[in-house]
Scaffold this motif. Structure first.
Motif, short mmCIF file in Angstrom:
data_model
loop_
_atom_site.label_atom_id
_atom_site.label_comp_id
_atom_site.label_asym_id
_atom_site.label_seq_id
_atom_site.Cartn_x
_atom_site.Cartn_y
_atom_site.Cartn_z
N MET A 125 37.07 32.23 38.99
CA MET A 125 38.01 33.09 38.44
C MET A 125 37.45 33.86 37.68
SD MET A 125 41.06 33.96 38.01
CE MET A 125 42.53 32.56 39.01
N LEU A 126 37.29 35.57 37.42
CA LEU A 126 36.58 36.11 36.61
C LEU A 126 37.95 36.47 36.24
CD1 LEU A 126 34.60 38.12 38.91
CD2 LEU A 126 34.05 36.60 37.60
N MET A 127 38.16 35.37 34.90
CA MET A 127 38.94 35.69 33.72
C MET A 127 38.45 36.73 33.20
SD MET A 127 41.41 33.57 33.89
CE MET A 127 42.50 33.80 32.86
N LEU A 128 37.44 37.68 32.73
CA LEU A 128 36.78 38.32 31.36
C LEU A 128 36.44 39.11 32.42
CD1 LEU A 128 34.48 36.20 29.44
CD2 LEU A 128 37.09 36.58 28.84
N VAL A 129 36.62 39.27 33.69
CA VAL A 129 36.56 40.69 34.71
C VAL A 129 38.38 41.29 34.62
CG1 VAL A 129 36.06 42.18 36.74
CG2 VAL A 129 34.57 40.26 35.49
N ASP A 130 39.00 40.58 35.46
CA ASP A 130 40.33 41.09 35.96
C ASP A 130 41.41 39.80 36.00
OD1 ASP A 130 39.26 39.60 38.17
OD2 ASP A 130 39.67 41.86 39.03
N HIS A 134 37.63 35.88 42.82
CA HIS A 134 37.12 36.50 43.91
C HIS A 134 36.45 35.52 45.05
CE1 HIS A 134 37.49 40.25 41.33
NE2 HIS A 134 37.56 39.23 40.89
N LYS A 135 36.20 36.02 46.17
CA LYS A 135 34.87 35.66 46.66
C LYS A 135 33.60 35.70 46.04
CE LYS A 135 37.13 33.80 50.08
NZ LYS A 135 37.07 32.06 51.03
N LEU A 136 32.90 33.98 45.67
CA LEU A 136 31.22 34.17 45.17
C LEU A 136 30.99 35.35 46.25
CD1 LEU A 136 30.36 30.32 44.93
CD2 LEU A 136 30.99 31.73 43.59
N ARG A 137 30.74 35.55 47.16
CA ARG A 137 29.71 36.51 47.54
C ARG A 137 30.47 38.16 47.56
NH1 ARG A 137 28.60 38.29 53.53
NH2 ARG A 137 27.82 40.15 53.21
N ALA A 138 31.15 38.33 47.03
CA ALA A 138 31.94 39.71 46.28
C ALA A 138 31.09 39.90 44.54
CB ALA A 138 33.31 39.94 46.74
N ALA A 139 31.45 38.52 44.36
CA ALA A 139 30.74 38.28 42.32
C ALA A 139 29.43 38.73 42.84
CB ALA A 139 31.87 37.73 42.29
N ARG A 140 29.13 37.86 43.58
CA ARG A 140 27.53 38.41 43.24
C ARG A 140 27.01 39.16 43.76
NH1 ARG A 140 25.18 35.54 47.92
NH2 ARG A 140 22.71 36.07 46.84
N ASP A 141 28.24 39.78 44.46
CA ASP A 141 27.79 41.44 44.58
C ASP A 141 27.25 42.60 43.65
OD1 ASP A 141 26.34 40.80 47.26
OD2 ASP A 141 27.77 41.12 48.30
#
Length: 186
Positions: A125-130, A134-141
């Motif tokens: 969960m990307l609280m500070l982004v949006d 997100h899937k970890l793979r997408a967040a890592r990319d």
């Protein structure tokens, strides 16, 4: 051969032995392990990343815990944990993922651990982004924060293994490498 030590050095040795005896009695009553409550009770908390109130190092406490359990028993407890192949992180910030322990080596002083993270099915969960999942793979990319995601994944795994190995046995470990399923095509 004679060894000479100063009074200060002798006092330090006596103080350490005193703490060791207190911890052994504590572990006799409540069971072995390094906990937050134990650290607070004995003044072993570190303030500002510097020294704790006692001057006793956590590495000393870990060594005493291993001694209390017996080296063979401590090793057995640690290996039981490492033998469990799949582990779940679900209480580390906004991260939820599984990882496997691929390899564990004992170099005599510590365990060297290699793991593979399931970043394909894992989420964050990307609280500070949006504020969304997100899937970890997408967040890592992500070019903007992917490096931070990988650092936080490593922190989550380190904390989890530390809680289950170091805090229960006194035996330390290092992360040799962290692999990702999406990178190795699993």
């Amino acid at each position: 051969m004679r060894i000479r030590i100063t009074e200060d050095q002798l006092d330090k040795v006596k103080e350490q032995e005193s703490y060791k005896k207190m911890l052994f009695k504590y572990w006799d009553k409540v069971g072995p392990g390094i906990t937050d409550n134990m650290s607070k009770l004995f003044g072993l908390e570190y303030h500002g990343g510097l020294k704790n109130q006692t001057g006793i190092r956590m590495v000393d406490v870990q060594r005493w815990l291993t001694e209390y359990l017996g080296a063979d028993k401590a090793q057995e407890i640690a290996m039981e944990f490492f033998d469990k192949k799949e582990h779940t992180i679900d209480n580390c910030g906004g991260y939820e993922f599984n990882f496997t322990i691929d390899n564990v080596e004992d170099d005599g002083a510590q365990f060297i651990v290699t793991v593979t993270v399931d970043d394909i099915n894992g989420e964050v969960m990307l609280m500070l982004v949006d504020g969304t999942l997100h899937k970890l793979r997408a967040a890592r990319d992500s070019d903007d924060y992917g490096w931070e995601i990988e650092n936080e994944i490593e922190d989550c795994i380190y904390d989890y293994i530390s809680e289950n190995v170091e805090d229960k046995t006194g035996i330390s470990f290092v992360m040799d490498s962290i692999n990702y399923k999406s990178d190795i095509g699993v």
